[in-house]
Design a protein around this motif. Structure first.
Motif, PDB file in Angstrom:
ATOM      1  N   ALA A 146      75.023-116.284  47.791  1.00 53.25           N
ATOM      2  CA  ALA A 146      75.262-117.482  46.911  1.00 53.25           C
ATOM      3  C   ALA A 146      74.147-117.464  45.958  1.00 53.25           C
ATOM      4  CB  ALA A 146      75.369-118.475  47.794  1.00 53.25           C
ATOM      5  N   VAL A 147      74.423-118.140  44.734  1.00 55.36           N
ATOM      6  CA  VAL A 147      73.492-118.513  43.800  1.00 55.36           C
ATOM      7  C   VAL A 147      73.410-120.040  44.181  1.00 55.36           C
ATOM      8  CG1 VAL A 147      73.000-118.812  41.154  1.00 55.36           C
ATOM      9  CG2 VAL A 147      74.072-116.928  42.221  1.00 55.36           C
ATOM     10  N   LEU A 148      71.989-120.575  44.475  1.00 50.63           N
ATOM     11  CA  LEU A 148      71.785-121.739  44.638  1.00 50.63           C
ATOM     12  C   LEU A 148      71.359-122.650  43.500  1.00 50.63           C
ATOM     13  CD1 LEU A 148      69.961-121.742  47.815  1.00 50.63           C
ATOM     14  CD2 LEU A 148      72.381-121.771  47.755  1.00 50.63           C
ATOM     15  N   SER A 149      71.993-123.924  43.221  1.00 53.61           N
ATOM     16  CA  SER A 149      71.507-124.502  41.979  1.00 53.61           C
ATOM     17  C   SER A 149      70.355-125.434  42.385  1.00 53.61           C
ATOM     18  CB  SER A 149      72.662-125.432  41.412  1.00 53.61           C
ATOM     19  OG  SER A 149      73.188-126.409  42.585  1.00 53.61           O
ATOM     20  N   SER A 150      70.133-125.820  43.584  1.00 52.33           N
ATOM     21  CA  SER A 150      68.863-126.589  43.967  1.00 52.33           C
ATOM     22  C   SER A 150      68.513-125.899  45.424  1.00 52.33           C
ATOM     23  CB  SER A 150      69.565-128.007  44.222  1.00 52.33           C
ATOM     24  OG  SER A 150      70.431-128.593  43.336  1.00 52.33           O
ATOM     25  N   TRP A 151      67.381-125.938  45.418  1.00 54.26           N
ATOM     26  CA  TRP A 151      66.694-125.399  46.614  1.00 54.26           C
ATOM     27  C   TRP A 151      65.503-125.568  46.887  1.00 54.26           C
ATOM     28  CZ3 TRP A 151      62.505-122.311  45.866  1.00 54.26           C
ATOM     29  CH2 TRP A 151      62.263-121.937  44.782  1.00 54.26           C
ATOM     30  N   SER A 152      65.087-125.543  48.153  1.00 57.64           N
ATOM     31  CA  SER A 152      63.473-125.686  48.620  1.00 57.64           C
ATOM     32  C   SER A 152      63.349-124.560  49.590  1.00 57.64           C
ATOM     33  CB  SER A 152      63.396-127.017  49.461  1.00 57.64           C
ATOM     34  OG  SER A 152      62.384-127.256  50.126  1.00 57.64           O
ATOM     35  N   PRO A 153      62.036-124.250  49.714  1.00 55.40           N
ATOM     36  CA  PRO A 153      61.588-123.207  50.717  1.00 55.40           C
ATOM     37  C   PRO A 153      61.995-123.942  52.298  1.00 55.40           C
ATOM     38  CG  PRO A 153      59.826-123.683  49.303  1.00 55.40           C
ATOM     39  CD  PRO A 153      60.708-124.593  48.993  1.00 55.40           C
ATOM     40  N   LYS A 154      62.662-122.882  53.240  1.00 51.72           N
ATOM     41  CA  LYS A 154      62.908-123.467  54.642  1.00 51.72           C
ATOM     42  C   LYS A 154      61.565-123.646  55.494  1.00 51.72           C
ATOM     43  CE  LYS A 154      63.704-120.479  58.053  1.00 51.72           C
ATOM     44  NZ  LYS A 154      63.183-121.189  59.081  1.00 51.72           N
ATOM     45  N   PRO A 155      61.726-124.778  56.051  1.00 52.02           N
ATOM     46  CA  PRO A 155      60.550-125.228  56.828  1.00 52.02           C
ATOM     47  C   PRO A 155      60.516-124.279  58.171  1.00 52.02           C
ATOM     48  CG  PRO A 155      62.135-127.076  56.883  1.00 52.02           C
ATOM     49  CD  PRO A 155      62.391-126.159  55.991  1.00 52.02           C
ATOM     50  N   ASP A 156      59.193-123.801  58.387  1.00 53.26           N
ATOM     51  CA  ASP A 156      59.262-123.044  59.750  1.00 53.26           C
ATOM     52  C   ASP A 156      59.690-123.685  60.958  1.00 53.26           C
ATOM     53  OD1 ASP A 156      57.756-120.984  58.142  1.00 53.26           O
ATOM     54  OD2 ASP A 156      56.023-121.799  58.844  1.00 53.26           O
ATOM     55  N   ALA A 157      59.735-124.900  61.048  1.00 57.21           N
ATOM     56  CA  ALA A 157      60.153-125.530  62.046  1.00 57.21           C
ATOM     57  C   ALA A 157      61.877-125.433  62.377  1.00 57.21           C
ATOM     58  CB  ALA A 157      59.861-126.871  62.080  1.00 57.21           C
ATOM     59  N   TRP A 158      62.551-124.922  61.384  1.00 53.61           N
ATOM     60  CA  TRP A 158      63.959-124.945  61.333  1.00 53.61           C
ATOM     61  C   TRP A 158      64.292-123.555  61.519  1.00 53.61           C
ATOM     62  CZ3 TRP A 158      65.717-128.171  56.322  1.00 53.61           C
ATOM     63  CH2 TRP A 158      65.267-129.520  56.542  1.00 53.61           C
ATOM     64  N   THR A 159      65.382-123.397  62.277  1.00 57.52           N
ATOM     65  CA  THR A 159      66.041-121.957  62.383  1.00 57.52           C
ATOM     66  C   THR A 159      66.775-121.766  61.050  1.00 57.52           C
ATOM     67  OG1 THR A 159      67.944-122.959  63.349  1.00 57.52           O
ATOM     68  CG2 THR A 159      66.535-122.052  64.755  1.00 57.52           C
ATOM     69  N   VAL A 160      67.312-120.485  60.761  1.00 57.44           N
ATOM     70  CA  VAL A 160      68.062-120.463  59.624  1.00 57.44           C
ATOM     71  C   VAL A 160      69.383-121.104  59.623  1.00 57.44           C
ATOM     72  CG1 VAL A 160      69.205-118.578  58.464  1.00 57.44           C
ATOM     73  CG2 VAL A 160      67.077-117.913  58.923  1.00 57.44           C
ATOM     74  N   GLU A 161      70.074-121.378  60.847  1.00 62.84           N
ATOM     75  CA  GLU A 161      71.234-122.059  61.115  1.00 62.84           C
ATOM     76  C   GLU A 161      70.907-123.462  60.560  1.00 62.84           C
ATOM     77  OE1 GLU A 161      69.984-119.858  63.117  1.00 62.84           O
ATOM     78  OE2 GLU A 161      71.469-118.467  63.608  1.00 62.84           O
TER      79      GLU A 161
END
Ligand code: NAP
Length: 225
Positions: free
Chosen positions: A24-39
């Motif tokens: 997918a091409v994201l129009s808005s995004w942020s780095p994922k925090p380590d505290a969250w799983t990918v899900e």
């Protein structure tokens, strides 16, 4: 694109192409925090952006008493955690089966539907300051409960302005991205932990839609590819 390298884990929104896909091409995004799983990160994009946007529009802070109608679903899960994290007193409606879950998030639960005004009065004798209509099923009643109609923001009932209330939709990518970065910071701080109700495979998507349309998922349902 700047600020990101191949292999970085990010989460976000893709309103044009959608994200129920392998790529997918994201129009808005942020780095994922380590505290969250990918899900959890997959679950967070739309709901965290919506929650932060509307809580800001309602001016919800530590002194606020907030009523959320539809508090245990996908958006509600993000709203209640972020509002509680701001120090607000949060009253949330849900069916009985979700009351213990809401209590575990620091929310005062009550049932939705007829008699809500009386139940809210009993729980908050001084009244509520703001109302977040997530469900879009009870707007006229919510307007009566609020101190004024413009203290009600709906994300699901487009007739809100006809009742003097506000309807809120997501803005431009430039507006959404900083909100996602804020959501990631709340994730890193442990203030917001996206609740994944279930994960399914992509070939189970019809089953997923049937479950979502039933309207009683607790938190978000994620497709895992
Ligand atoms: N405008 C925007 O920016 C925006 C953004 C995201 C989503 N949305 C919209 O927001 C709505 C909610 O999304 P969602 O993902 O949170 O849905 P959801 O996961 O299906 O949750 C809906 C919640 O509403 C509750 N509910 C069901 N019937 C109700 C009633 N008659 N009165 C009050 N609450 C009731 C359910 O509670 P129980 O399970 O406890 O019964 C459930 O927790 C959808 O219409 C969606 O399209 C709008």
């Amino acid at each position: 694109m700047t600020g990101v390298a191949v292999g970085d884990q990010v989460f976000g929104l893709s309103p044009v192409t959608g994200t129920m896909a392998e790529y997918a091409v994201l129009s808005s995004w942020s780095p994922k925090p380590d505290a969250w799983t990918v899900e959890q990160a997959a679950a967070a994009g739309v709901v965290a952006e919506t929650a932060i946007r509307v809580l800001d529009q309602l001016g919800v802070g530590a002194d606020s008493t907030l009523l959320i109608d539809g508090a245990a679903g996908g958006v509600g899960d993000a709203v209640v955690q972020i509002a509680v994290g701001r120090g607000a007193t949060v009253i949330g409606t849900a069916s009985e089966a979700n009351h213990e879950y809401l209590r575990s998030l620091g929310v005062i639960p009550t049932t939705y539907g007829p008699g809500l005004a009386d139940r809210v009065r009993a729980l908050a004798p001084a009244g509520v300051d703001a109302v977040f209509d997530v469900a879009g099923a009870n707007l006229p009643d919510l307007v009566k409960i609020a101190p004024s109609a413009d203290a009600v923001v709906s994300i699901a009932d487009t007739t809100a302005p006809e009742h003097g209330a506000r309807f809120s939709m997501s803005g431009t990518p430039d507006e959404i991205t900083p909100t996602l970065v804020k959501a990631a910071a709340l994730g890193a701080a442990g203030t917001y932990v996206p609740h994944v109700a279930a994960t399914y495979r992509l070939d189970q998507v019809a089953e997923v839609h049937a479950r979502i349309e039933a309207g009683h998922a607790r938190g978000k349902i994620v497709i895992k590819i």
